[in-house]
Design a protein around this motif. Structure first.
Motif, short mmCIF file in Angstrom:
data_model
loop_
_atom_site.label_atom_id
_atom_site.label_comp_id
_atom_site.label_asym_id
_atom_site.label_seq_id
_atom_site.Cartn_x
_atom_site.Cartn_y
_atom_site.Cartn_z
N ASN A 100 8.44 -18.87 95.37
CA ASN A 100 7.71 -19.43 96.51
C ASN A 100 6.79 -18.41 97.16
O ASN A 100 6.16 -18.68 98.18
CB ASN A 100 8.70 -19.96 97.55
CG ASN A 100 9.68 -18.89 98.01
OD1 ASN A 100 10.04 -17.99 97.25
ND2 ASN A 100 10.11 -18.97 99.26
N ILE A 101 6.71 -17.20 96.58
CA ILE A 101 5.80 -16.16 97.07
C ILE A 101 4.91 -15.76 95.90
O ILE A 101 5.38 -15.64 94.77
CB ILE A 101 6.60 -14.93 97.56
CG1 ILE A 101 7.51 -15.31 98.74
CG2 ILE A 101 5.66 -13.79 97.96
CD1 ILE A 101 8.47 -14.21 99.16
N SER A 102 3.62 -15.55 96.16
CA SER A 102 2.74 -15.08 95.08
C SER A 102 2.80 -13.55 95.02
O SER A 102 2.80 -12.88 96.05
CB SER A 102 1.31 -15.56 95.28
OG SER A 102 0.65 -14.81 96.27
N PHE A 103 2.90 -13.03 93.80
CA PHE A 103 3.00 -11.58 93.59
C PHE A 103 1.87 -11.11 92.69
O PHE A 103 1.50 -11.80 91.74
CB PHE A 103 4.32 -11.22 92.90
CG PHE A 103 5.54 -11.32 93.78
CD1 PHE A 103 5.99 -10.21 94.48
CD2 PHE A 103 6.24 -12.51 93.91
CE1 PHE A 103 7.11 -10.29 95.29
CE2 PHE A 103 7.36 -12.60 94.71
CZ PHE A 103 7.79 -11.49 95.41
N ALA A 104 1.36 -9.92 92.99
CA ALA A 104 0.39 -9.29 92.10
C ALA A 104 0.77 -7.83 91.94
O ALA A 104 1.31 -7.21 92.86
CB ALA A 104 -1.02 -9.41 92.66
N MET A 105 0.53 -7.28 90.75
CA MET A 105 0.80 -5.87 90.51
C MET A 105 -0.39 -5.22 89.83
O MET A 105 -0.93 -5.75 88.86
CB MET A 105 2.05 -5.69 89.65
CG MET A 105 2.34 -4.23 89.34
SD MET A 105 3.80 -3.98 88.33
CE MET A 105 3.55 -2.25 87.92
N TYR A 106 -0.78 -4.06 90.35
CA TYR A 106 -1.91 -3.31 89.79
C TYR A 106 -1.44 -1.90 89.45
O TYR A 106 -0.77 -1.25 90.25
CB TYR A 106 -3.06 -3.22 90.81
CG TYR A 106 -3.55 -4.57 91.28
CD1 TYR A 106 -4.60 -5.22 90.64
CD2 TYR A 106 -2.94 -5.21 92.36
CE1 TYR A 106 -5.03 -6.47 91.07
CE2 TYR A 106 -3.36 -6.46 92.79
CZ TYR A 106 -4.41 -7.08 92.15
OH TYR A 106 -4.83 -8.31 92.57
#
Length: 258
Positions: A147-153
């Motif tokens: 239910n949470i959007s995640f991004a990883m760089y």
């Protein structure tokens, strides 16, 4: 913190930078400063709270410990405030605290790990291994919270961009589209606990334990006991050296957790 979006930014496998940015409720000026004190926790107000933990725990030493061995920059703002606060700490010493224009939520940047304890840097593994540890933890948190959007760089390039979704879609977004055909849904409700999630079809089992996840109340755990139970369930349909994939969520009264 009630965030709907969380970003993780890493440089040099975390040795140069680990930054976590959320759009949650942010902190007041006082809380922002107090969060770096030893034994600080916002999770416990009464003794009974110890038996009603619904979060990832209450390790009040975490920020204080991190600030002792790195350069830390915190930016935070609450929705009702016009401006936020930034605090810069170097090796436990607060070097500045001032007003800053920043979006709602909190950003914590940890730079130059072990800059003041060079001997500890020698215990860090290669960038490849350390990045693997970070990605493993990212997977565990992202799997538990679709239910949470995640991004990883990492080093400027995007490793993951996971939109808000359901559990099945989150698994597929992390492990690839071919994963979808491997998944069998699981649902079991008893008086003691509820189990839900997915197990992998036997024909897709691997020679390594890789994609095996247990969550208790959305918190990742390792349990040889539960692993043995899964192995037993696959007893007649898998060889001894094959490991099935599974992502299983156990919901239980927090009072029953040690």
């Amino acid at each position: 913190a009630g965030a709907t979006t969380i970003k993780l930014i890493v440089k040099d496998a975390g040795k140069t930078l680990i930054q976590v940015i959320d759009n949650g409720k942010g902190m007041s000026t006082t809380d922002a400063r107090l969060s770096f004190e030893r034994h600080a926790t916002s999770k416990i107000r009464t003794a009974d709270d110890l038996f009603q933990l619904h979060t990832k725990g209450f390790r009040g030493e975490a920020l204080a410990s991190i600030a002792a061995i790195a350069h830390v920059e915190l930016k935070t703002k609450q929705e009702q405030d016009d401006v936020g606060n930034t605090i810069v700490i170097e090796g436990s010493n607060v070097t500045s605290q001032e007003v800053v224009v920043t979006p709602k939520g909190t950003s914590i940047a940890v730079k130059n790990l072990f800059f003041n304890i060079p001997a500890r840097r020698n215990f860090l593994k290669s960038n490849t291994v350390e990045l693997r540890h970070i990605i493993d933890e990212f997977h565990r948190v992202a799997l538990a919270h679709p239910n949470i959007s995640f991004a990883m760089y990492n080093n400027g390039s995007e490793n993951f961009n996971l939109p808000i979704s359901n559990y099945r879609q989150r698994i597929v977004n992390i492990f690839g589209t071919k994963t979808n055909e491997k998944l069998v849904p699981v649902e079991e409700d008893t008086e003691v606990l509820k189990i839900s999630g997915f197990v992998g079809k036997p024909e897709f089992a691997k020679k390594t334990r890789g994609e095996q996840y247990f969550f208790v109340n959305n918190r990742f755990i390792k349990s040889a006991y539960l692993n043995h139970a899964i192995k037993g369930a696959y007893n007649q349909i898998l060889s001894n050296d094959a490991y099935p994939m599974f992502v299983l969520f156990i919901d239980i009264d927090p009072e029953r957790i040690d």
